[in-house]
Write a protein that holds these residues in place. Sequence first.
Motif, PDB file in Angstrom:
ATOM      1  N   PHE A  39       0.693  -1.181  -0.101  1.00 39.09           N
ATOM      2  CA  PHE A  39       0.002  -0.033  -0.064  1.00 39.09           C
ATOM      3  C   PHE A  39       0.855   1.270  -0.111  1.00 39.09           C
ATOM      4  CE2 PHE A  39       0.549  -1.207   4.282  1.00 39.09           C
ATOM      5  CZ  PHE A  39       0.731   0.039   5.158  1.00 39.09           C
ATOM      6  N   LEU A  40       0.146   2.531  -0.069  1.00 36.55           N
ATOM      7  CA  LEU A  40       0.979   3.786  -0.263  1.00 36.55           C
ATOM      8  C   LEU A  40       0.672   4.244   1.182  1.00 36.55           C
ATOM      9  CD1 LEU A  40       2.167   5.504  -2.068  1.00 36.55           C
ATOM     10  CD2 LEU A  40       0.329   6.760  -2.507  1.00 36.55           C
ATOM     11  N   GLY A  41       1.789   4.870   1.602  1.00 28.23           N
ATOM     12  CA  GLY A  41       1.736   5.723   3.023  1.00 28.23           C
ATOM     13  C   GLY A  41       1.981   4.675   3.972  1.00 28.23           C
ATOM     14  N   VAL A  42       1.010   5.146   5.093  1.00 30.33           N
ATOM     15  CA  VAL A  42       1.184   4.381   6.569  1.00 30.33           C
ATOM     16  C   VAL A  42       0.017   3.724   7.066  1.00 30.33           C
ATOM     17  CG1 VAL A  42       2.878   5.827   7.265  1.00 30.33           C
ATOM     18  CG2 VAL A  42       0.725   6.473   7.547  1.00 30.33           C
ATOM     19  N   LYS A  57      -6.942  -6.213   2.823  1.00 29.04           N
ATOM     20  CA  LYS A  57      -6.036  -7.156   2.865  1.00 29.04           C
ATOM     21  C   LYS A  57      -5.689  -7.628   1.453  1.00 29.04           C
ATOM     22  CE  LYS A  57      -8.051  -9.068   6.976  1.00 29.04           C
ATOM     23  NZ  LYS A  57      -8.520 -10.301   7.791  1.00 29.04           N
ATOM     24  N   LYS A  58      -6.312  -7.190   0.526  1.00 29.02           N
ATOM     25  CA  LYS A  58      -5.978  -7.558  -0.781  1.00 29.02           C
ATOM     26  C   LYS A  58      -5.369  -6.573  -1.767  1.00 29.02           C
ATOM     27  CE  LYS A  58      -7.580 -10.770  -4.335  1.00 29.02           C
ATOM     28  NZ  LYS A  58      -8.754 -11.456  -5.006  1.00 29.02           N
ATOM     29  N   SER A  59      -4.547  -6.882  -2.498  1.00 28.24           N
ATOM     30  CA  SER A  59      -4.053  -5.830  -3.530  1.00 28.24           C
ATOM     31  C   SER A  59      -4.973  -6.002  -4.968  1.00 28.24           C
ATOM     32  CB  SER A  59      -2.384  -6.102  -3.878  1.00 28.24           C
ATOM     33  OG  SER A  59      -1.758  -5.729  -2.604  1.00 28.24           O
ATOM     34  N   ILE A  60      -5.119  -4.861  -5.562  1.00 30.93           N
ATOM     35  CA  ILE A  60      -5.827  -4.939  -6.665  1.00 30.93           C
ATOM     36  C   ILE A  60      -5.094  -4.194  -7.742  1.00 30.93           C
ATOM     37  CG2 ILE A  60      -8.153  -5.278  -5.666  1.00 30.93           C
ATOM     38  CD1 ILE A  60      -8.666  -2.108  -6.089  1.00 30.93           C
ATOM     39  N   ASN A  61      -5.110  -4.386  -8.833  1.00 31.54           N
ATOM     40  CA  ASN A  61      -4.473  -3.746 -10.148  1.00 31.54           C
ATOM     41  C   ASN A  61      -5.332  -2.739 -10.360  1.00 31.54           C
ATOM     42  OD1 ASN A  61      -2.538  -3.980 -12.122  1.00 31.54           O
ATOM     43  ND2 ASN A  61      -4.071  -4.103 -13.636  1.00 31.54           N
ATOM     44  N   ILE A  62      -4.679  -1.525 -10.630  1.00 34.20           N
ATOM     45  CA  ILE A  62      -5.397  -0.072 -10.709  1.00 34.20           C
ATOM     46  C   ILE A  62      -4.814   0.379 -11.868  1.00 34.20           C
ATOM     47  CG2 ILE A  62      -5.863   2.255  -9.890  1.00 34.20           C
ATOM     48  CD1 ILE A  62      -5.477   1.128  -7.074  1.00 34.20           C
ATOM     49  N   LYS A  63      -5.543   0.469 -13.191  1.00 33.05           N
ATOM     50  CA  LYS A  63      -5.208   0.926 -14.417  1.00 33.05           C
ATOM     51  C   LYS A  63      -5.409   2.506 -14.371  1.00 33.05           C
ATOM     52  CE  LYS A  63      -5.965  -0.403 -18.938  1.00 33.05           C
ATOM     53  NZ  LYS A  63      -6.797  -1.202 -20.139  1.00 33.05           N
TER      54      LYS A  63
END
Length: 189
Positions: A94-97, A102-108
Amino acid sequence: HLLPELFNHIRYKRALNIYYKTFAGEKLEVLMHPHLLKQYNNRWFLFGEVPTIRKSEGFHPINFPLDRIESIKASIKKYRINKEIDYKNYFEEFLGVTKEGKKSINIKFRVHKYRYKYVETKPIHLTQKKFKKCEESNDWYESSINLIPNRELYQTLLSFGPDLYVVSPNSVRDKLLQYAKSGLNNYLT
């Protein structure tokens, strides 16, 4: 001014009583087992475990911005060693703090031709893919990132104004639209 003292408490594994003031002005006293100091966006954060906030699914690190910690005091409580979180990899998702899922996703996303070099040389996240020219328009370049969406990501994406827009997924587009409409309403009233 708290950095050296906090560093030593982490190093020597001491539990702490933290006296903290929220943005709303509420004063809190919490017991914390400090694990890590991290800087993000010109602000230092203390990460660790607060036993009263431990959730049924396990340990989730809590963070306190140092500029809102009023004072700290070593506790007589026994220090809980972190055996659950690998902080070396924890922040990669994730970005920041603030971890808000819980799950990463692909962001286009697409960036206007006048700004894409900036985003290319200063990536939004370490997972950012190489830019390619958008097939539908010569004015836009396309890339993607793979992470857990959070408040810091939305702030970063919105900071580009009309020069960046998210193509997919709809959940991220909808959240950005919600923020943009809310911000616009502040100027229309």
